[in-house]
Write a protein that holds these residues in place. Structure first.
Motif, short mmCIF file in Angstrom:
data_model
loop_
_atom_site.label_atom_id
_atom_site.label_comp_id
_atom_site.label_asym_id
_atom_site.label_seq_id
_atom_site.Cartn_x
_atom_site.Cartn_y
_atom_site.Cartn_z
N VAL A 262 0.86 -1.17 0.00
CA VAL A 262 0.00 0.00 0.00
C VAL A 262 0.91 1.23 0.00
CG1 VAL A 262 -1.90 -1.12 1.21
CG2 VAL A 262 -0.10 0.01 2.53
N ILE A 263 0.36 2.35 -0.41
CA ILE A 263 1.11 3.61 -0.39
C ILE A 263 0.33 4.59 0.48
CG2 ILE A 263 2.07 5.51 -1.74
CD1 ILE A 263 2.10 3.66 -4.16
N THR A 264 0.94 5.02 1.56
CA THR A 264 0.25 5.91 2.48
C THR A 264 0.84 7.31 2.41
OG1 THR A 264 -0.63 6.06 4.73
CG2 THR A 264 1.70 5.53 4.51
N SER A 265 0.07 8.28 2.82
CA SER A 265 0.48 9.68 2.76
C SER A 265 1.57 9.97 3.80
CB SER A 265 -0.72 10.58 3.00
OG SER A 265 -0.31 11.91 3.22
N PRO A 266 2.54 10.84 3.46
CA PRO A 266 3.59 11.21 4.42
C PRO A 266 3.21 12.42 5.27
CG PRO A 266 4.10 12.16 2.30
CD PRO A 266 2.81 11.39 2.11
N ARG A 267 1.93 12.83 5.22
CA ARG A 267 1.57 14.12 5.78
C ARG A 267 1.87 14.23 7.27
NH1 ARG A 267 -5.04 13.49 5.15
NH2 ARG A 267 -5.29 11.67 6.50
N ARG A 268 1.66 13.18 8.05
CA ARG A 268 1.91 13.29 9.49
C ARG A 268 3.41 13.46 9.75
NH1 ARG A 268 -0.32 12.93 14.34
NH2 ARG A 268 0.83 11.99 16.06
N TRP A 269 4.22 12.73 9.02
CA TRP A 269 5.68 12.87 9.19
C TRP A 269 6.15 14.26 8.73
CZ3 TRP A 269 3.67 8.13 7.49
CH2 TRP A 269 3.93 7.04 8.31
N GLN A 270 5.52 14.76 7.67
CA GLN A 270 5.89 16.09 7.17
C GLN A 270 5.45 17.18 8.13
OE1 GLN A 270 4.03 16.09 3.29
NE2 GLN A 270 5.77 15.09 2.29
N ASP A 271 4.28 17.02 8.72
CA ASP A 271 3.76 18.05 9.62
C ASP A 271 4.53 18.12 10.94
OD1 ASP A 271 1.89 18.64 7.70
OD2 ASP A 271 0.26 17.53 8.66
#
Length: 402
Positions: free
Chosen positions: A336-345
């Motif tokens: 699966v490919i998940t969003s990096p948004r939490r790591w980026q934020d």
């Protein structure tokens, strides 16, 4: 074949050994051996326990089949030299309705005390006998032939991504005609609901409930009808043929649930380390998490008590730990490919440290999920943790090896 050992039960299978060699080859290793048919849906753990207990008082047990044969045979080690006389005397017409009576007579001739136990059960040898399977297991013939797949996705304020991920899920399915999607909204205040409705897809259903991933997923499963349930985060893209992969995996004997390998949509080299750590944990320890799209049969999820509604966080870990009691939890190679948004934020290091602290606190300190949720989603400040990184590394090592 189920062997009763001194310290528990073990399941074995054979492909090349005949019936007599199977019994003789194993009974020399243990005190008691049970041979059971693989086509007896009504056979239960209680039947096995009854057989094992009965072998404390007698040398051999048989549980009858409705068609005149038997569905279970148990034998004690003291009769290991009687196996040929019991099963290869030439007096048993295998496949006939006289098998049980002839087996009892063979035991009598061999001076082996044999008792009948339990309730006669049906086996499933023909298509006409499939209703026996349906009645015993609750699995419909339709579910056997063309099972439905349900995606359950908990969401809160996902208007920016929800249309894209739903489109991905539909396009990656091998059988979109047998796929339904349940969006479990936990009180979105943006345009999430409108975005989903704008797709105008007949197989997409919206369920409104209170916020909390466990509660949302549980209500989504209750509101859906699929035989295979895939629990997906709203920022996760599924691989090609995900529904066929999930079904094939779940049909593997001994498998209770599965998940996909993990990847993040980021070019940051540090995320490769995160991916490797996640996939190692998931594969070697059978501990995948929700961002890997957990999947299982609905009946299996129901049998372990379902998803815990009182877990606003870590509902995935709680479910996996329950599912492992029923069988293996397999991580397939497709990703699966998940969003990096939490790591980026929040930053890769901070998110990793917080994740490990939350996990350790749940597993070993027994901190309630509601408290952990407030930590994880920002109700508490974690910057002080950086001063204790060496301690946290120790906690991670303890988590890996305890």
């Amino acid at each position: 074949v189920i062997l009763q050992l001194h310290r528990g039960k073990k399941t074995l299978t054979w492909k090349d050994l005949n019936y007599t060699r199977r019994i003789r080859g194993e009974i020399i290793k243990v005190e008691k051996v049970l041979i059971v048919g693989a086509d007896i849906p009504g056979l239960s753990g209680n039947d096995l326990d009854t057989a094992v207990s009965a072998l404390n008082e007698t040398g051999m047990v048989l549980q009858p089949a409705i068609d005149g044969g038997y569905v279970l045979v148990g034998l004690c080690k003291k009769h290991q030299n009687d196996v040929k006389a019991l099963f290869c005397s030439g007096t048993i017409n295998w496949g006939k309705e006289t098998v049980l009576a002839e087996q009892l007579e063979a035991a009598k001739t061999a001076n082996v005390i044999c008792n009948k136990i339990g309730t006669p059960l049906s086996d499933v040898d023909t298509i006409e006998e499939l209703p026996v399977f349906v009645k015993a297991t609750g699995v419909t013939i339709q579910a056997l032939k063309e099972p439905l797949t349900t995606i359950v996705a908990p969401v809160v304020n996902e208007q920016d991504s929800i249309k894209e991920v739903i489109t991905n899920w539909m396009s990656q399915s091998d059988h979109p005609d047998r796929l339904n999607i349940t969006i479990c909204d936990g009180g979105s205040t943006d345009g999430t609901i409108a975005a989903v409705e704008s797709l105008n897809l007949q197989n997409v259903n919206i369920v409104r409930t209170s916020k909390g991933r466990g509660n949302q997923i549980a209500h989504g499963i209750e509101s859906s009808t699929g035989d295979v349930v895939i629990m997906v985060h709203a920022d996760t893209f599924l691989p090609k043929s995900f529904d066929s992969i999930a079904l094939k995996t779940l049909r593997t004997p001994g498998v209770s649930a599965g998940a996909f390998s993990f990847s993040v949509n980021s070019t940051d080299w540090r995320m490769r380390l995160v991916e490797q750590a996640v996939n190692w944990r998931s594969g070697s320890r059978e501990l995948p998490y929700g961002d890997q799209a957990l999947f299982s049969f609905r009946r299996t999820i129901d049998s372990v008590g379902g998803v815990s509604k009182d877990h606003p966080l870590l509902e995935d870990l709680d479910l996996v730990k329950k599912l492992t009691k029923n069988g293996h939890v397999v991580t397939v190679p497709e990703t699966v490919i998940t969003s990096p948004r939490r790591w980026q934020d929040l930053g890769i290091v901070k998110v990793t440290v917080v994740n490990q602290l939350v996990l350790f606190s749940y597993l070993y300190l027994k901190v309630p999920p509601a408290t952990l949720s407030s930590w994880y989603y920002g109700g508490a400040q974690f910057w002080w943790l950086f001063a204790a990184i060496p301690l946290l590394l120790l906690l991670v090592l303890l988590q890996l090896f305890l």
